[in-house]
Design a protein around this motif. Structure first.
Motif, PDB file in Angstrom:
ATOM      1  N   ASP A 275       0.830  -1.210   0.000  1.00  0.00           N
ATOM      2  CA  ASP A 275       0.000   0.000   0.000  1.00  0.00           C
ATOM      3  C   ASP A 275       0.865   1.260   0.000  1.00  0.00           C
ATOM      4  N   ILE A 276       1.945   1.253   0.799  1.00  0.00           N
ATOM      5  CA  ILE A 276       2.833   2.416   0.883  1.00  0.00           C
ATOM      6  C   ILE A 276       3.650   2.554  -0.401  1.00  0.00           C
ATOM      7  N   GLU A 277       4.097   1.423  -0.947  1.00  0.00           N
ATOM      8  CA  GLU A 277       4.858   1.455  -2.198  1.00  0.00           C
ATOM      9  C   GLU A 277       3.999   2.035  -3.326  1.00  0.00           C
ATOM     10  N   THR A 278       2.723   1.673  -3.341  1.00  0.00           N
ATOM     11  CA  THR A 278       1.808   2.193  -4.364  1.00  0.00           C
ATOM     12  C   THR A 278       1.613   3.698  -4.193  1.00  0.00           C
ATOM     13  N   LEU A 279       1.400   4.135  -2.946  1.00  0.00           N
ATOM     14  CA  LEU A 279       1.243   5.566  -2.678  1.00  0.00           C
ATOM     15  C   LEU A 279       2.485   6.348  -3.099  1.00  0.00           C
ATOM     16  N   ALA A 280       3.665   5.807  -2.763  1.00  0.00           N
ATOM     17  CA  ALA A 280       4.922   6.497  -3.084  1.00  0.00           C
ATOM     18  C   ALA A 280       5.091   6.687  -4.588  1.00  0.00           C
ATOM     19  N   SER A 281       4.561   5.741  -5.364  1.00  0.00           N
ATOM     20  CA  SER A 281       4.680   5.841  -6.830  1.00  0.00           C
ATOM     21  C   SER A 281       3.801   6.962  -7.396  1.00  0.00           C
ATOM     22  N   LEU A 282       2.877   7.474  -6.575  1.00  0.00           N
ATOM     23  CA  LEU A 282       1.967   8.543  -7.022  1.00  0.00           C
ATOM     24  C   LEU A 282       2.482   9.937  -6.685  1.00  0.00           C
ATOM     25  N   CYS A 283       3.620  10.000  -5.988  1.00  0.00           N
ATOM     26  CA  CYS A 283       4.188  11.302  -5.629  1.00  0.00           C
ATOM     27  C   CYS A 283       4.584  12.077  -6.892  1.00  0.00           C
ATOM     28  N   LYS A 284       4.512  13.391  -6.814  1.00  0.00           N
ATOM     29  CA  LYS A 284       4.808  14.251  -7.967  1.00  0.00           C
ATOM     30  C   LYS A 284       6.254  14.094  -8.419  1.00  0.00           C
ATOM     31  N   PHE A 285       7.168  13.973  -7.447  1.00  0.00           N
ATOM     32  CA  PHE A 285       8.580  13.838  -7.776  1.00  0.00           C
ATOM     33  C   PHE A 285       9.057  12.418  -7.487  1.00  0.00           C
ATOM     34  N   ARG A 286       9.835  11.868  -8.434  1.00  0.00           N
ATOM     35  CA  ARG A 286      10.297  10.484  -8.295  1.00  0.00           C
ATOM     36  C   ARG A 286      11.199  10.313  -7.076  1.00  0.00           C
ATOM     37  N   ASN A 287      12.009  11.344  -6.786  1.00  0.00           N
ATOM     38  CA  ASN A 287      12.933  11.256  -5.651  1.00  0.00           C
ATOM     39  C   ASN A 287      12.362  11.903  -4.388  1.00  0.00           C
ATOM     40  N   THR A 289      11.148  12.653  -0.826  1.00  0.00           N
ATOM     41  CA  THR A 289      11.577  12.124   0.481  1.00  0.00           C
ATOM     42  C   THR A 289      10.402  11.989   1.447  1.00  0.00           C
ATOM     43  N   HIS A 290       9.225  12.444   1.013  1.00  0.00           N
ATOM     44  CA  HIS A 290       7.984  12.344   1.797  1.00  0.00           C
ATOM     45  C   HIS A 290       8.065  13.139   3.098  1.00  0.00           C
ATOM     46  N   THR A 291       8.805  14.235   3.047  1.00  0.00           N
ATOM     47  CA  THR A 291       8.954  15.056   4.259  1.00  0.00           C
ATOM     48  C   THR A 291       8.371  16.457   4.119  1.00  0.00           C
ATOM     49  N   GLU A 293       7.763  17.837   0.369  1.00  0.00           N
ATOM     50  CA  GLU A 293       7.705  18.231  -1.032  1.00  0.00           C
ATOM     51  C   GLU A 293       6.248  18.399  -1.479  1.00  0.00           C
ATOM     52  N   PRO A 294       6.014  19.307  -2.433  1.00  0.00           N
ATOM     53  CA  PRO A 294       4.650  19.456  -2.970  1.00  0.00           C
ATOM     54  C   PRO A 294       4.250  18.208  -3.752  1.00  0.00           C
ATOM     55  N   GLY A 295       2.969  17.876  -3.687  1.00  0.00           N
ATOM     56  CA  GLY A 295       2.472  16.731  -4.444  1.00  0.00           C
ATOM     57  C   GLY A 295       2.890  15.391  -3.862  1.00  0.00           C
ATOM     58  N   CYS A 296       3.189  15.356  -2.564  1.00  0.00           N
ATOM     59  CA  CYS A 296       3.597  14.095  -1.928  1.00  0.00           C
ATOM     60  C   CYS A 296       2.355  13.276  -1.558  1.00  0.00           C
ATOM     61  N   ALA A 297       2.208  12.121  -2.176  1.00  0.00           N
ATOM     62  CA  ALA A 297       1.030  11.273  -1.943  1.00  0.00           C
ATOM     63  C   ALA A 297       1.045  10.657  -0.541  1.00  0.00           C
ATOM     64  N   ILE A 298       2.229  10.438  -0.003  1.00  0.00           N
ATOM     65  CA  ILE A 298       2.349   9.854   1.339  1.00  0.00           C
ATOM     66  C   ILE A 298       1.825  10.840   2.385  1.00  0.00           C
ATOM     67  N   GLN A 299       2.296  12.095   2.301  1.00  0.00           N
ATOM     68  CA  GLN A 299       1.866  13.109   3.266  1.00  0.00           C
ATOM     69  C   GLN A 299       0.357  13.360   3.166  1.00  0.00           C
ATOM     70  N   LYS A 300      -0.158  13.328   1.947  1.00  0.00           N
ATOM     71  CA  LYS A 300      -1.595  13.536   1.761  1.00  0.00           C
ATOM     72  C   LYS A 300      -2.382  12.399   2.406  1.00  0.00           C
ATOM     73  N   ALA A 301      -1.903  11.163   2.220  1.00  0.00           N
ATOM     74  CA  ALA A 301      -2.592   9.998   2.792  1.00  0.00           C
ATOM     75  C   ALA A 301      -2.537  10.026   4.317  1.00  0.00           C
ATOM     76  N   LEU A 302      -1.440  10.533   4.877  1.00  0.00           N
ATOM     77  CA  LEU A 302      -1.328  10.659   6.335  1.00  0.00           C
ATOM     78  C   LEU A 302      -2.314  11.702   6.861  1.00  0.00           C
ATOM     79  N   GLU A 303      -2.466  12.793   6.115  1.00  0.00           N
ATOM     80  CA  GLU A 303      -3.372  13.876   6.525  1.00  0.00           C
ATOM     81  C   GLU A 303      -4.835  13.434   6.462  1.00  0.00           C
ATOM     82  N   GLN A 316       9.192   2.930   7.707  1.00  0.00           N
ATOM     83  CA  GLN A 316      10.442   3.687   7.724  1.00  0.00           C
ATOM     84  C   GLN A 316      11.502   2.993   8.577  1.00  0.00           C
ATOM     85  N   LYS A 317      11.067   2.441   9.695  1.00  0.00           N
ATOM     86  CA  LYS A 317      12.000   1.763  10.603  1.00  0.00           C
ATOM     87  C   LYS A 317      12.619   0.537   9.935  1.00  0.00           C
ATOM     88  N   LEU A 318      11.782  -0.292   9.293  1.00  0.00           N
ATOM     89  CA  LEU A 318      12.292  -1.495   8.639  1.00  0.00           C
ATOM     90  C   LEU A 318      13.184  -1.145   7.447  1.00  0.00           C
TER      91      LEU A 318
END
Length: 353
Positions: A275-287, A289-291, A293-303, A316-318
């Motif tokens: 699920d997280i890998e799929t979300l990360a692939s939807l981020c605006k920028f390929r690189n 960091t999910h901290t 950046e604009p268009g971060c799908a991870i941060q949006k899903a957390l919100e 993140q820990k693993l």
């Protein structure tokens, strides 16, 4: 020779027989248990005690290169015929690995040549989603298929909620519910067990692994203990052992292990956190960091609550643990290569008298 025993019943399939030389005097065997340097093995000749040869011991450079329960080995018989010498280890098709404590990092093979890993977790105080995620990741890395086995459902008063929680972290993994209080409380396991298949039971102490295996064996083969005052089980299994079931198939019981360290393989993490890998692939920028950046799908899903903060932190820990081990292994490999090159140069230097 005792023709009532056929090593094929113990999973010796074409995958392993194809590795044998036609004119080899060595005989294939499977490791049933191991304790203090001795191995209990099974061959067409029956059950014997065995130990590794001096040559095997000399050539092995890591503990993971020694036989483990479930391994197929090639043996020579002693002149007496009462014991055997293990000369070589056949390549493993799968291996459930635990990171051994201490330095340098060493692999500890929990069980080898397994087809399915029953990841056992009790529905009482043992219930821990973060630990289950770790179990699933390592199980995928093993090459076997993980199956979640929830035990002691009779001690759970919110089964539906627990199942929902487990389903949220066990993507693509079957989830079974068992109880030891009912005679048929283990029947959910049966469709996964068949001739020639090897199943390993993994989980914390006291979750009921031995009880389930006793039910499958149809007798009280393994010692079991009840719950302590803190609602946790007592540790009973002290070593790994492989059993042939009356109905066909094999099971491996293992000592309770609450913690497993990661090894240097991202495959299990990617599958476990699909699920997280799929979300990360939807981020605006390929690189990304999910901290921040604009268009971060991870941060949006957390919100929005689509992704829980605890699950994101576990991922993140693993990943960090895995990356650390990979970097350390690369460093140690480079250091070893450098030391070998220096050694070669020293040998080539002229000796001055």
């Amino acid at each position: 020779m005792d023709h009532s025993i056929n090593i094929k019943k113990y999973g010796f399939s074409e995958i392993f027989s194809s590795k044998l030389s036609q004119d080899s005097p060595l005989e294939p065997a499977r490791v049933l248990s191991q304790e203090k340097g001795f191995y209990r093995i099974i061959t067409d000749k029956g059950e014997k005690l065995a130990e590794v040869s001096g040559k095997f011991r000399f050539q092995a450079t890591a503990s993971s290169e020694y036989p483990a329960v479930g391994d197929f080995v090639l043996v020579n018989w002693n002149a007496s015929g009462n014991s055997a010498i293990i000369e070589s280890l056949l390549p493993r098709k799968s291996a459930f690995i635990r990171k051994a404590a201490g330095e340098p990092q060493q692999e500890q093979i929990v069980a080898a040549n397994i087809d399915i890993v029953f990841l056992c977790m009790a529905l009482n105080n043992d219930f821990n989603l973060r630990r289950l995620e770790r179990y699933i990741a390592i199980a995928w890395d093993s090459g076997a298929t993980p199956v979640v086995v929830l035990t002691k459902s009779d001690l759970c008063d919110d089964l539906e909620n627990k199942l929902t929680e487990v389903s949220s972290v066990a993507f693509g993994v079957d989830i079974l519910v068992t109880t030891s209080t009912e005679e048929n409380g283990y029947k959910e396991l049966l469709p996964f067990i068949s001739d020639g298949k090897t199943i390993a039971f993994i989980g914390s102490s006291g979750v009921g692994k031995s009880t389930l295996i006793n039910r499958l064996l149809g007798k009280e083969q393994l010692k079991t203990n009840g719950l302590r005052n803190d609602d946790k089980g007592r540790h009973t299994t002290t070593h790994r052992e492989l059993f042939l079931l009356p109905s066909g198939g094999m099971v491996i019981d293992t000592p309770g292990m609450r913690e497993f360290g990661m090894w240097d393989n991202d495959t299990g993490i990617e599958k476990t956190f699909a699920d997280i890998e799929t979300l990360a692939s939807l981020c605006k920028f390929r690189n990304c960091t999910h901290t921040g950046e604009p268009g971060c799908a991870i941060q949006k899903a957390l919100e929005t609550g689509e992704l829980e903060a605890d699950r994101w932190q576990a991922y993140q820990k693993l990943k960090a643990e895995n990356d650390y081990i990979e970097d350390k292994e690369s460093y140690m490999a480079a250091k070893g290569k450098q030391e070998k090159e220096i050694s070669k140069l020293i040998k080539k230097m002229p000796i001055r008298v």
